[in-house]
Every structure is written in structure tokens, then in C-alpha cells.
Design a protein around this motif. Structure first.
Motif, PDB file in Angstrom:
ATOM      1  N   SER A  13      51.476 -15.331  35.528  1.00 32.95           N
ATOM      2  CA  SER A  13      51.033 -16.719  35.603  1.00 32.95           C
ATOM      3  C   SER A  13      51.537 -17.521  34.407  1.00 32.95           C
ATOM      4  O   SER A  13      51.769 -16.976  33.325  1.00 32.95           O
ATOM      5  CB  SER A  13      49.502 -16.794  35.679  1.00 32.95           C
TER       6      SER A  13
ATOM      7  N   ALA B  43      49.235 -17.253  31.364  1.00 30.82           N
ATOM      8  CA  ALA B  43      49.345 -16.024  30.568  1.00 30.82           C
ATOM      9  C   ALA B  43      50.578 -16.045  29.672  1.00 30.82           C
ATOM     10  O   ALA B  43      50.623 -15.363  28.647  1.00 30.82           O
ATOM     11  CB  ALA B  43      49.388 -14.813  31.502  1.00 30.82           C
TER      12      ALA B  43
ATOM     13  N   ASP C 226      53.591 -11.565  24.956  1.00 33.34           N
ATOM     14  CA  ASP C 226      53.978 -11.454  26.370  1.00 33.34           C
ATOM     15  C   ASP C 226      53.079 -10.410  27.033  1.00 33.34           C
ATOM     16  O   ASP C 226      53.074  -9.247  26.620  1.00 33.34           O
ATOM     17  CB  ASP C 226      55.458 -11.035  26.454  1.00 33.34           C
ATOM     18  N   PRO C 227      52.309 -10.819  28.035  1.00 40.04           N
ATOM     19  CA  PRO C 227      51.351  -9.869  28.628  1.00 40.04           C
ATOM     20  C   PRO C 227      52.012  -8.668  29.300  1.00 40.04           C
ATOM     21  O   PRO C 227      51.348  -7.692  29.591  1.00 40.04           O
ATOM     22  CB  PRO C 227      50.621 -10.730  29.671  1.00 40.04           C
TER      23      PRO C 227
ATOM     24  N   ASP D 150      50.061 -22.045  36.908  1.00 39.11           N
ATOM     25  CA  ASP D 150      48.959 -21.194  36.460  1.00 39.11           C
ATOM     26  C   ASP D 150      48.465 -20.253  37.549  1.00 39.11           C
ATOM     27  O   ASP D 150      47.721 -19.303  37.266  1.00 39.11           O
ATOM     28  CB  ASP D 150      47.813 -22.043  35.899  1.00 39.11           C
TER      29      ASP D 150
END
Lengths: 247, 575
Positions: free
Chosen positions: A129, A132, A174-175, B117
Motif C-alpha cells: 500500500s 506503508a 520498506d515493509p 493507500d
């Protein structure tokens, strides 16, 4: 008119650095880089400098202008300017500096995505997303111009420097990344950072280097069991700055 | 004496095509050497790639498209983009590569394609033709930074600030290149089993150009001199909505067409504040760059705009979150003290991409000369695009690897090597009569091209341009000097070499242009204002024969998309 006093030094033929002053007409919206171009193309006066894009992408035209590190394609020309090479770097010739040692440190932070073994890449487009990625995305504005490195007062021997920490933060935030970025921050001497904020002030990309990159890495370090990476005490700031490199 | 370096594969150019070729060839086990005129991944045209072709992937839930539908859209788009002169079989393969390899290969390594998002890829509405890495206007810079680091990670030998000055031949094949490391002031000879030429667009030939000082057409000229054919190099591709000032920001592009997350497009206003272009009013063409150019020509002829200013882009009708959140350019507008949501921004035309270039085999990237492959926008296959040029690099590396595996290093022809080294060395002179810096000569060349070979031209202006270029060759070239006896970072030295290459390239470009007696897309002649598909939907191909340019016309690949009209008013068609 714009009056530019330019640092000139060719170490293989000149006995010592010297300055030359040039005057060129002020053009609409003129940038510092435009002044240098006009000196060469219109006055026929040789000066060596680097630029490869003109629009804040290549990160190679950083110099010292009136005592401050700046990206010359970004900042406007001033009526009276002293233009010198980026402080804290060896001079190759005139306004061109040797970036190699600092560029190499940008690779020391392992600037590659390391996905956790149990979360392999499953094809494009992967689930991700915008929210994120927001913090990492801010770090991606870094063009590695090294203005922050020039501004940073902390000696480089034990500190990898703000540009490398921004690159490290880019991956740490960075997830998708699973590498131990905290260990790299500690190894890079994040505890040496004096928290003076000169890096943020110098950044032409508007990255909150101190407030988001370094503060975020510190939080990560503390969470990961490296308490010494915490914010430097105020007195440290006062101690380190005067002992820093000659700026 | 020049330093000699040996390689399995020499790659000339550090943009998307060269970088992808280097990674691919290295991973196939070849010893690769790269010559990069600027900095790997930080110079040339790839960092300017703002948009990435999208057209929706096959399983994109938001906008499902069949493979066939996506391919058809891509081909129609690229066919119009190249005024139907692109290689359509190549374009089909490159479009497939874009989704099968380009996006997944980069994303797996950490590329971030802008999402909302909720996780949907942000595209332009309603067509969904483009996507962006982090922001509109930043894609190329972000991707090339990744490529730079991927190359250094592999330990590939990269000679930066080192410009190839000629291709070296022996026995009719290319066996490497001579180069000038201008940072150290040292000439270098690279010997290689195969060479990939990937020097990018050649648009620094006119006063206003998006490219910067590396883009001097050296690639075209080096290839032409060893016997390669050039194709359609008269087809310059322009940007209408680049900023008029300040000067170094002339390559700042205020994207007129698909914008992220909105159905709006920017609008153009003339000197009198009259709206003269809004891309959304062009039906059936999602990326109507060329229509914007045609609309501007009519304003210029009516005295209501100039090619270098007097017309304006407006974002006023576009959602603030798009302007402030998704567009890299906004910060520049603000830096000038303007409000992008309220003020208009003055524009000028720039030379942007080349439709034409070196003629190559679109399936293998082989040129007409053995040992030489050509990849990226220096070739004549398509009008640039980062996914396309990476496809070129990928294909060229694989074919080169197959060709040279197990082959010994070639022998150099020492007489050829010595001749080129001496030619370049002779430019390092400090005291000719009536001294001119090479930068001054280059500015004169670019001024002639702007004044006589610009978008609006005719037989008469072009012939005048040729005369003025010939005078520069006779009178200015012999007066060039390097500004200092220091050989360290003597950009004057490489610019002196560039000046001669630019004169050759500009003269060739004009001769090709005089031959094409019609107007088509990025090519407009006031004396032939029709698009004549019946007579001129042909490649113009030129090569060096017995010391002179020989031009011929060759058929165009139209297997997947072709224009409906035989002959049309130039201003009435959308390509």
C-alpha cells in the motif's frame, strides 16, 4: 549582473589554488549552474565543474556557494557569489571533487532489498500500500548529492555520514525488507551523530534527514536492542561541532 | 601510450540499455567492461524517464485486460508515437517483456511503483496507460539508481567519466573502442569480442534540449563511420511543455498527458490567455504529445506564441492532491515563487527524443557490422522508453553471449588504433590562433540547429543551416583550444571531440531531412505540409559509401497497426 568569484585549481599544473572573478548578465530565474555555463559558453573562460542533468536528478553539481553546500542547478544565482568546490572532499580540478570514498560508503549499507525467507516475491504487482511505503518513499527523494555529507560536522572516521544513513533508512523503512538494518546503523556509527540538523538544512531534496531518517533508524536500533544508538545528549552537540572537519 | 583493457563484452553507455545489458551479460558469465561518458545511472537520458508504459497488466483487478487487448493498445500507442516508423514486431516483443520481465525483475529487487493507500497501482484515468516509480517525473532516476548499485554489487568494471571516441575495426568487424578518460586525462583502448553501443538519445544538438552535454550524437557518428546504416534520423521528437526558464531547467517537463490518479490533463494557454490545448479533447489517443506540438505550431504561425516561450501550462483545474502529491515538477514551480494551483508556468519547446537512429535487427540488436550490437534509443527501433531500452539491452547481451562464447579475443589493427588515438590527442591544444573554447563552438552549432532546423523548417532554412555549419567547420574547429594545460578533468578536451561529431551528426540530419518531402509527427516542413503515407511511409536509410552519404528508402513494418489515410493534411491526423 551577477558577479561570481570562482575557485580555480588544477593540482597538476597550478602551484596553489586561486580565485577568478567573472561578471555575466543576470537572466530570468538564473540558477548558480547557469552562471557557470555562461562563463564558459559566453565569456569563453575555462572552468571545470560537473553537471549531468540540470534538474535535481543526477546529484553531481553540488558545490559550496557563499560558504554553504548547495546543489547549483537548484539554488538561484545571487548578485555576488563565491563558488567553491564541495567542502570536505579532495579537489580534482576547480569545482570538481573526488566523491569516490563517500560513494563507496553508500554501498556499505547494503542498499538492496532482502525479503524474509518466508515472504518470497510472488509476482508483479505485489500487494503493497502507498501508506506503508510513505516513509521509505520520502527517503527515495535522495539523489546522493552529498551536500549533507559536506555540511555534517562529525568526523568521518567513525561515522558513515548522513547520506548513507538516508540510504539505509530507505530500506529499513520498506515493509518488504527483512535485513538487520539496525546492526548496519550501529556499525555505521549512528551514535556519533551530533543531532545538529545541518544535514536537513543542506538537503536540496527536502528530506528531514535528522528528524525522520536518523531518528527513525535510532528508534529501530533501540527496538532491536542497541540502546547506545539513542539521541545524542545536548552537550555532545556542543563538543563535536567545534572539533569537526574544517568547513 | 594508451592503457589497454580487455573484455569479453564492451558496453558503451551507462543508461538503461547499457546497464541492463551489463547485468545480463555478467550474470551469463561474461567479463564485461562499461564505458560511461558521465556517471553510471546518473547521466544520459534514462534518468529523465518520467513515465513507465503500463496499459494494465493481465491480472490487474482494477482494470482487467486480456493479453491481446493490452498488446493492441500498446502497439497503437507506440505506432503513433513513432509516426508509424517504429519496428512493430520489436514493439510487440518489448511490450511483452515490459510485463513479463521489466516490472517483476525490478519490483522483486525493491522498486516501488506508486500505489494508493488501498494498494492499487496509481495510473492515469480512464485509459490506464502509464505508471510511476514513487512519483511522476522520478521513475528513471529511481530505477537507474537501483541499476547502478546492482552493477557495483556485481563488481563489473565501470570506467566512468570516460567517453568512447571511436569504434575500432579489424578485418571488417568491430573489435573494441578507443576512449578518453577525461577525469584522469588518459586515453584508453578497450579490446572486446563484441561491443554493445548504448549511448542514448542525441538531442543536445539544439539550443533547447532535454538532454544534457553528453547527448552529442557520438553514438550515431561512431557507428556511421564504421559502416552502419542510420535510419530516419530526420525524425526529431519534441517536448512542447518544458519550462521556458531558468535555462538549466529547460528539461523540466510539465507532463501534458496522462497524469497520476486523475482524468484531467494539463492545459496550454497562449500569449493572450486563450486555451489552445487540452489533451483530453483529443479522442482515441491517450498520449497526444504530437497533437500538442501541432497545436503549438498553429499558435506560433498566428503570432500568439513562440517556440521558446510566450505560452503557458496550467494545473489550475487539476486536483490539488495530484499536483502536490504525485508530481515531482511541482516543487520546481514553487521554488520559482509560483503557486502551481493558481499560477501558469511559461513553456518552451525542447528537442527530446529521436525516433530514428542506427538501423539494427530488432530481433537480435545486431547492426550491419559484425561484432557490433546496438541497444536503446541510439537505435532506430522505437522512440525510447525505459522498458523498451532495457529490453534492447537484455536481448543484445544474450545474443552477444551466444555469439562470442569460447571465442578468443580479436587482434587489434594497430594502424587503426594509432590513427584514432592521434586524432583525439591532437585536440589537446592550448594555443591556436583566435582561441575558442569547444563549449563556445558547440553553442554555435546548437544555435544554428535551433534557428534553421527547428520544428518549423523548409528547404530554404535547412540549406542555410548547412551553409552555416560548414562555416563553423572551416572557421571555428581549427580555433578550438583546451582552456588549461592541465589534463585533469579537461571537459574541454572531450567537448572538442564532441564538436566534430556534432557537426557530422547535424549535417547528416539535415541531409536526411531534405530528402523527406512530407510532414510526419515530429517532422514538419512548411513547404510540404501533408502526411503522405502513400509516398513517404518509408524508412530513409543512409550509409557511408566511398566517403560519401548514400541515401535509400526501405519499406516499413506495418504488420500490426497502420494509418487509415493515404494522404492527409498534417494537422488533421493524430500521429
Amino acid at each position: 549582473m551577477v558577479r561570481a568569484t570562482v575557485f580555480k585549481f588544477a593540482p597538476d599544473v597550478d602551484p596553489a589554488p586561486h580565485y577568478e572573478t567573472f561578471e555575466v548578465p543576470l537572466a530570468r530565474g538564473m540558477r548558480v549552474l547557469d552562471v557557470l555555463e555562461a562563463i564558459r559558453e559566453d565569456l569563453g573562460q575555462p572552468i571545470s565543474y560537473r553537471w549531468l542533468c540540470g534538474v535535481k536528478k543526477c546529484g553531481l553539481c553540488a558545490m559550496t556557494v557563499n560558504g554553504r553546500p548547495c546543489l547549483t542547478c537548484w539554488e538561484p544565482a545571487e548578485p555576488d557569489m563565491i563558488i567553491e568546490p564541495l567542502a570536505g572532499f579532495p579537489v580534482i580540478r576547480d569545482l570538481v571533487v573526488d566523491r569516490d570514498a563517500v560513494d563507496a560508503r553508500l554501498l556499505d549499507v547494503d542498499p538492496f532489498l532482502h525479503r524474509p525467507e518466508d515472504q518470497p516475491y510472488r509476482g508483479f504487482p505485489e500487494p503493497l500500500s502507498g501508506a506503508a511505503m510513505r516513509r521509505a518513499g520520502t527517503m527515495m527523494n535522495c539523489i546522493e548529492c552529498l551536500a549533507c555529507v559536506s555540511a555534517c560536522p562529525v568526523p568521518r572516521e567513525r561515522f558513515i555520514g548522513p547520506a548513507a544513513l538516508v540510504q539505509l533508512a530507505r530500506w529499513a523503512f520498506d515493509p518488504r525488507d527483512g535485513a538487520d538494518r539496525a546492526a548496519l546503523a550501529v556499525a555505521g556509527g549512528i551514535a556519533e551523530c551530533a543531532d545538529c540538523g545541518d544535514c536537513t538544512a543542506a538537503c536540496p531534496a527536502g528530506i528531514p534527514v535528522k528528524e525522520i531518517a536518523i531518528a527513525g533508524l535510532r528508534e529501530l536500533c533501540i527496538r532491536s536492542g542497541y540502546p547506545d544508538a539513542g539521541p545524542a545528549p545536548q552537550e555532545k552537540c556542543r563538543l563535536v561541532v567545534p572539533r569537526g572537519r574544517d568547513r | 601510450m594508451a592503457r589497454q583493457v580487455d573484455a569479453d563484452l564492451l558496453i558503451i553507455g551507462g543508461g538503461g540499455a547499457g546497464a541492463k545489458a551489463a547485468i545480463e551479460a555478467h550474470d551469463l558469465g561474461l567479463h564485461v567492461v562499461m564505458l560511461v561518458k558521465g556517471f553510471l545511472g546518473r547521466s544520459g537520458c534514462s534518468i529523465f524517464a518520467g513515465n513507465l508504459n503500463w496499459f494494465g497488466p493481465p491480472g490487474d483487478g482494477a482494470r482487467p485486460r486480456s493479453e491481446a487487448e493490452r498488446q493492441k493498445q500498446t502497439l497503437e500507442f507506440l505506432a503513433k508515437y513513432t509516426h508509424y516508423l517504429g519496428d512493430q514486431e520489436y514493439m510487440k516483443n518489448a511490450a511483452r517483456f515490459t510485463f513479463d520481465h521489466f516490472y517483476p525483475w525490478l519490483e522483486e529487487r525493491g522498486l516501488y511503483i506508486l500505489r494508493d493507500d488501498d494498494g492499487a497501482v496509481v495510473v492515469d484515468l480512464p485509459h490506464g496507460t502509464q505508471a510511476w516509480a514513487t512519483k511522476m517525473g522520478m521513475s528513471g532516476q529511481i530505477i537507474m539508481d537501483m541499476m547502478r548499485k546492482e552493477i557495483f554489487r556485481r563488481g563489473i568494471l565501470v570506467l566512468e567519466e570516460t567517453a568512447a571516441t571511436s569504434l575500432l575495426t579489424a578485418g571488417g568487424a568491430v573489435v573494441g573502442a578507443a576512449a578518453l578518460d577525461y577525469r584522469r586525462g588518459e586515453q584508453i583502448v578497450v579490446r572486446a569480442k563484441a561491443t554493445i553501443l548504448a549511448t542514448g538519445h542525441s538531442n543536445y544538438l539544439s539550443l533547447r534540449s532535454t538532454g544534457t552535454r553528453e547527448g552529442t550524437a557520438a553514438g550515431w557518428v561512431m557507428a556511421f563511420r564504421v559502416g552502419c546504416a542510420l535510419q530516419n534520423i530526420e525524425m526529431q521528437w519534441y517536448h512542447v511543455s518544458d519550462v521556458a526558464w531558468p535555462r538549466s531547467w529547460m528539461r523540466l517537463h510539465l507532463y501534458p498527458n496522462p497524469l497520476p490518479g486523475t482524468a484531467h490533463q494539463t492545459r496550454l494557454y497562449n500569449r493572450d490567455g486563450e486555451l489552445f490545448f487540452d489533451g483530453t479533447s483529443v479522442p482515441r489517443n491517450p498520449v497526444p504529445y504530437i497533437m500538442q506540438l501541432k497545436a503549438l505550431v498553429q499558435q506560433v504561425r498566428a503570432g500568439k506564441a513562440r517556440l521558446d516561450g510566450g505560452y503557458y501550462t496550467s494545473y489550475r483545474h487539476i486536483e490539488p492532491e495530484v499536483v502536490r502529491g504525485h508530481i515531482y515538477q511541482t516543487q520546481f514551480v514553487e521554488k520559482l515563487g509560483l503557486d502551481p494551483l493558481r499560477d501558469v508556468i511559461e513553456n518552451g519547446v525542447t528537442w527530446h527524443m529521436n525516433v530514428g537512429g542506427i538501423r539494427v535487427n530488432g530481433q537480435t540488436m545486431q547492426s550491419d557490422v559484425p561484432g557490433l550490437y546496438v541497444a536503446g534509443s541510439v537505435s532506430a527501433l522505437v522512440t525510447g522508453g525505459l522498458p523498451n531500452v532495457m529490453y534492447d539491452g537484455y536481448v543484445a547481451a544474450r545474443h552477444a553471449a551466444d555469439e562470442i562464447r569460447g571465442r578468443p579475443l580479436p587482434r587489434l589493427d594497430q594502424s587503426v588504433v594509432e590513427r584514432d588515438l592521434a586524432r583525439v590527442a591532437a585536440y589537446f591544444r592550448t594555443d591556436p590562433e583566435g582561441r575558442l573554447l569547444p563549449a563556445q563552438v558547440i553553442k554555435r552549432i546548437r544555435t544554428v540547429m535551433w534557428e534553421h532546423m527547428n520544428y518549423i523548417k523548409s528547404d530554404a532554412t535547412m540549406r542555410r543551416g548547412l551553409e552555416r555549419l560548414q562555416r563553423i567547420r572551416q572557421e571555428a574547429l581549427p580555433r578550438m583550444h583546451v582552456g588549461s594545460p592541465s589534463r585533469r578533468f579537461s571537459y574541454d578536451w572531450i567537448e572538442a571531440v564532441d564538436a566534430e561529431d556534432m557537426l557530422d551528426a547535424c549535417e547528416l540530419m539535415i541531409r536526411f531531412s531534405l530528402h523527406r518531402k512530407e510532414s510526419r509527427g515530429g517532422f514538419f516542413r512548411e513547404d510540404y505540409p501533408i502526411t503522405d503515407n502513400a509516398r513517404w511511409l518509408r524508412h530513409i536509410v543512409g550509409r557511408l559509401e566511398n566517403g560519401a552519404l548514400r541515401l535509400e528508402e526501405l519499406p516499413v513494418d506495418l504488420r500490426y497497426a497502420k494509418p487509415a489515410e493515404e494522404v492527409a493534411d498534417f494537422f488533421a491526423v493524430d500521429y
